[in-house]
Design an enzyme around this catalytic site. Sequence first.
Site, PDB file in Angstrom:
ATOM      1  CG  ASP A 305      -0.239   0.005   2.324  1.00 45.68           C
ATOM      2  OD1 ASP A 305       0.938  -0.435   2.340  1.00 45.68           O
ATOM      3  OD2 ASP A 305      -0.729   0.147   3.714  1.00 45.68           O
ATOM      4  CE  LYS A 306       2.005   3.342   5.474  1.00 50.52           C
ATOM      5  NZ  LYS A 306       1.583   4.326   6.461  1.00 50.52           N
ATOM      6  CB  THR A 307       7.601   3.591   0.521  1.00 51.25           C
ATOM      7  OG1 THR A 307       7.185   4.875   1.296  1.00 51.25           O
ATOM      8  CG2 THR A 307       7.302   3.924  -0.912  1.00 51.25           C
ATOM      9  CD  GLU A 441       2.931  16.483  11.176  1.00 49.42           C
ATOM     10  OE1 GLU A 441       2.875  16.115  12.179  1.00 49.42           O
ATOM     11  OE2 GLU A 441       1.862  17.117  10.512  1.00 49.42           O
TER      12      GLU A 441
END
Length: 488
Positions: A305-307, A441
């Site tokens: 789904d993502k890295t 962040e």
Amino acid sequence: MAKEALEDWRRFMQDIKVNSRKVNFHKEEGVFDYKSWKKLQVGDVVKVEKDQFFPADLLLLSSSYEDGICYVETMNLDGETNLKVKRALEVTLPLDEDASFKNFTGKIKCEDPNPSLYTFIGNFEYDHEIYALDPSQILLRDSKLRNTAFVYGVVIFTGHDSKVMQNATKSPSKRSRIERKMDYIIYVLFSLLLVISLVSSIGFAVKTKFDMPDWWYLQPQNTDDYYDPRKPVLSGVTHLITALMLYGYLIPISLYVSIEMVKVLQATFINQDIQMYDEETGNPAQARTSNLNEELGQVDTILSDKTGTLTCNQMDFLKCSIAGTAYGMSSSEVELAAAQQMASDLEDQDVERSTDFRQKGKQQEIELETVVISEDEMVHKSPIKGFSFEDSRVMEGNWLNEPNANVIMLFFRILAICHTAVPELNEETGSYTYESESPDEAAFLVAAREFGFEFCKRTQSSVFVRERYSASGQTIERWGYQCTMSVC
């Protein structure tokens, strides 16, 4: 089948353990007592403390913060470790202690139980006023309270009506296709065995009832129950048991044993496969289970789904560009790996070069070794997670001497202000650590802290930043930065 039954039993015992947890609930007259999760009812007011799970779907009434916010970790719901911010209604903010619930009454009208985790429709009637509710006031079961001392909430959904239980599905079977195929074959053979045995026993009962007196060499009136023409049903049943035992060899029970032996041998071959050996780490392949060996050769695509799923999901502040000027001398791991690969390729190409080139290469190696040693010394001196920035032009307050110091100061302030992170004071070091929705962040805030702009407190309308460097050279603390959509 036995494995699935054992897994169901473990899950059942785990549910009993979870539902036996205790939670602090409002008993009467502003007095709180403890009660197990399974005994909670809709309308109960509960008090959940820091790092505890919510026992049911709750409506947030107030928290330990004056503005009624709290931070929730929903890893058990959506797999995300970042924190979600929840806010209570302003009208219930005064309910911040046990005694304030002595005369508390209200009415909640909301939607029926449903599996949607990110939507909620309802109204809260309190003090003859009606207030609209949205998902920002709802605390879902199986999420955890973080960075907040305590919260008060009223139970909306419990048990199987909670959203997490509405989304619960039966765990899929992890058995391979060969095992499922073998089960199907065994079922077919067992059914065939029953049919053959039934036909045989029915024929034997008919033969015993009608033909036994004509050809049986013993006297029928003196025979036992197995061949008694007067009891053909009993004779058929006993023959059914005999037929099941005689024809039982039709079912190849040894098939499971043979397949398991083959899987063990496959696992041995996997462990000894030289092509699956990692030379850099020195780790060979390890087959920790032999259940899915036959499925490995059928994997052709891996989706992510993502890295962050396939990496350590860690961010480092290495470089920045301020007003068109690039700052930062460090290199990322990708750049270092690419340089190492290029050096290795050049080394392979230059094997037959002259001695002069080799001597130059040795001098370059000596210089590289010197640089590496100095970098290691710097790393050992001050390792900071998320901050690998190196540039003397802006470190230690040297940015004040830059021609565009005002722009650099604005850049650092933006790093310290525009975020949704939560600060936590480390009493041992006196510095702040940050819980954020993303590692980006956190890396920005660590960088701002090292540059001299330390974020230390947040409210609903402002953030507090402690600035180490100023024009006067003294440490000052600024507040009142309003983080609005136009600014952040």
